[in-house]
Write a protein that holds these residues in place. Sequence first.
Motif, PDB file in Angstrom:
ATOM      1  N   GLU A 171      69.272 126.047  26.799  1.00  0.00           N
ATOM      2  CA  GLU A 171      68.707 127.210  26.105  1.00  0.00           C
ATOM      3  C   GLU A 171      68.593 128.437  26.999  1.00  0.00           C
ATOM      4  OE1 GLU A 171      65.817 124.685  23.101  1.00  0.00           O
ATOM      5  OE2 GLU A 171      65.237 124.931  25.184  1.00  0.00           O
ATOM      6  N   ALA A 172      68.580 128.206  28.322  1.00  0.00           N
ATOM      7  CA  ALA A 172      68.438 129.340  29.244  1.00  0.00           C
ATOM      8  C   ALA A 172      69.227 129.041  30.509  1.00  0.00           C
ATOM      9  CB  ALA A 172      66.964 129.564  29.580  1.00  0.00           C
ATOM     10  N   VAL A 173      69.771 130.088  31.105  1.00  0.00           N
ATOM     11  CA  VAL A 173      70.473 129.905  32.384  1.00  0.00           C
ATOM     12  C   VAL A 173      69.875 130.834  33.429  1.00  0.00           C
ATOM     13  CG1 VAL A 173      72.678 129.075  31.476  1.00  0.00           C
ATOM     14  CG2 VAL A 173      72.298 131.541  31.722  1.00  0.00           C
ATOM     15  N   VAL A 174      69.903 130.342  34.666  1.00  0.00           N
ATOM     16  CA  VAL A 174      69.471 131.155  35.809  1.00  0.00           C
ATOM     17  C   VAL A 174      70.714 131.411  36.655  1.00  0.00           C
ATOM     18  CG1 VAL A 174      68.016 131.240  37.853  1.00  0.00           C
ATOM     19  CG2 VAL A 174      67.150 130.204  35.744  1.00  0.00           C
ATOM     20  N   ASP A 175      71.255 132.600  36.512  1.00  0.00           N
ATOM     21  CA  ASP A 175      72.454 132.996  37.256  1.00  0.00           C
ATOM     22  C   ASP A 175      72.070 133.133  38.735  1.00  0.00           C
ATOM     23  OD1 ASP A 175      74.631 134.279  38.363  1.00  0.00           O
ATOM     24  OD2 ASP A 175      74.902 135.677  36.678  1.00  0.00           O
ATOM     25  N   LEU A 176      72.746 132.363  39.579  1.00  0.00           N
ATOM     26  CA  LEU A 176      72.412 132.372  41.016  1.00  0.00           C
ATOM     27  C   LEU A 176      73.134 133.490  41.769  1.00  0.00           C
ATOM     28  CD1 LEU A 176      72.640 128.499  41.642  1.00  0.00           C
ATOM     29  CD2 LEU A 176      70.653 129.842  40.908  1.00  0.00           C
ATOM     30  N   GLY A 177      73.833 134.339  41.027  1.00  0.00           N
ATOM     31  CA  GLY A 177      74.653 135.380  41.644  1.00  0.00           C
ATOM     32  C   GLY A 177      73.864 136.477  42.328  1.00  0.00           C
ATOM     33  N   GLY A 178      72.554 136.579  42.063  1.00  0.00           N
ATOM     34  CA  GLY A 178      71.756 137.640  42.690  1.00  0.00           C
ATOM     35  C   GLY A 178      71.038 137.173  43.950  1.00  0.00           C
ATOM     36  N   LEU A 179      71.334 135.962  44.409  1.00  0.00           N
ATOM     37  CA  LEU A 179      70.549 135.378  45.509  1.00  0.00           C
ATOM     38  C   LEU A 179      71.256 135.440  46.864  1.00  0.00           C
ATOM     39  CD1 LEU A 179      69.276 132.261  43.520  1.00  0.00           C
ATOM     40  CD2 LEU A 179      67.962 134.309  44.109  1.00  0.00           C
ATOM     41  N   GLU A 180      72.343 136.166  46.912  1.00  0.00           N
ATOM     42  CA  GLU A 180      73.104 136.334  48.166  1.00  0.00           C
ATOM     43  C   GLU A 180      73.492 134.988  48.785  1.00  0.00           C
ATOM     44  OE1 GLU A 180      71.086 139.102  50.713  1.00  0.00           O
ATOM     45  OE2 GLU A 180      71.176 140.671  49.195  1.00  0.00           O
TER      46      GLU A 180
END
Length: 309
Positions: free
Chosen positions: A46-55
């Motif tokens: 139902e939800a995703v946490v995109d790890l692309g902003g975590l360097e």
Amino acid sequence: MLVDLTEYHRPTEMARAASLLARERPVTVPLGGATALCGGAAVGVEAVVDLGGLELDFIRAESDGLSIGAMTTLQDLVENRATRSFRSGVIAASARSSATRGLRNAATVGGTLAAGGLARADLPVVLLALDARVRVLGLDGQERWLAMAECTDGLPARGIIVEVSVPGPSRSGPGAGGAEPGAPGLPPPPAGAAFMRVGRTVSDPSLVHVAAAVDSVPDGGCAVRLACGGVGWAPVRAVAVEAELRGSDLDDGTVRRALERDLALTPPPSDFRASSTYREAVARVLARRAIRQACALAAGAHPSLGDAG
Ligand SMILES: Cc1cc2nc3c(=O)[nH]c(=O)nc-3n(C[C@H](O)[C@H](O)[C@H](O)COP(=O)(O)OP(=O)(O)OC[C@H]3O[C@@H](n4cnc5c(N)ncnc54)[C@H](O)[C@@H]3O)c2cc1C
């Protein structure tokens, strides 16, 4: 397809990512390159946490090995100068054969390890032979280092893969800590690694893949770490073979005799792709070739990596 998706998050702090993932509802998962999540049937997410902003997209050559961020793509591993030269280039080679170019451009190291057997990738067997460790942020906010052997078929518990650390010869060699082979000022000890695979076609998942890493030991002779696996066969270390070969000079006769032992505690699986007997026979042949190639590289031969395409 993410047919049930209602929320998308792109946090810039690890703690925020962990707290979003720790929620019971909505059902929330990490998002790497999205190739498996969007390409497969991710029903119920139902939800995703995109790890692309975590360097987390980095490859760093450290004094004692290589550090690879979880959001590094497989294609970055193929093209990066450090991965192409580190331990005979086996990380770059196995990333390349793990997936087609289109998938490699998006698929990440973290997503590939977390997907486990579903990824059908070659990279994990090489990371296992190289004694890699995986840094994971648990949903309780605690960081842990897991041995690659604990992650060969995905993560044992929910969390975020942050980084993979691959030791260089000085730390991974069975002599590490003995004669201080990696002490400052001393050249690294002779070491080589090799990766071999057999698939129905070049772009098909490996029916069998094998990786070998050879290091010298301080009390004389060599030691080898040998890992084998394939599609439907999570990578395993051939520990009995490794023990038999420790301290030998890895001549062909000794290697052949050692490979008569069981490669794994349990035989490889049989499925519609290949029988257990076939996989085991092929694994032995590949193991012998991989050890021979790793020895040649340790003795100063140079690997041919081809282009980075
Ligand atoms: C048509 C198709 C063909 C495919 N062919 C191949 C192939 O030939 N070879 C191959 O190897 N794979 C293949 N795959 C599978 C997929 O591409 C791989 O598993 C890929 O490596 C996943 O990486 P990703 O970054 O895209 O992961 P994602 O799709 O983003 O995520 C995969 C899983 O890992 C979790 N995850 C992602 N990143 C992390 C992290 N840092 N920490 C913890 N969990 C995380 C996600 O929640 C999800 O459960 C294919 C998939 C499809 C749809």
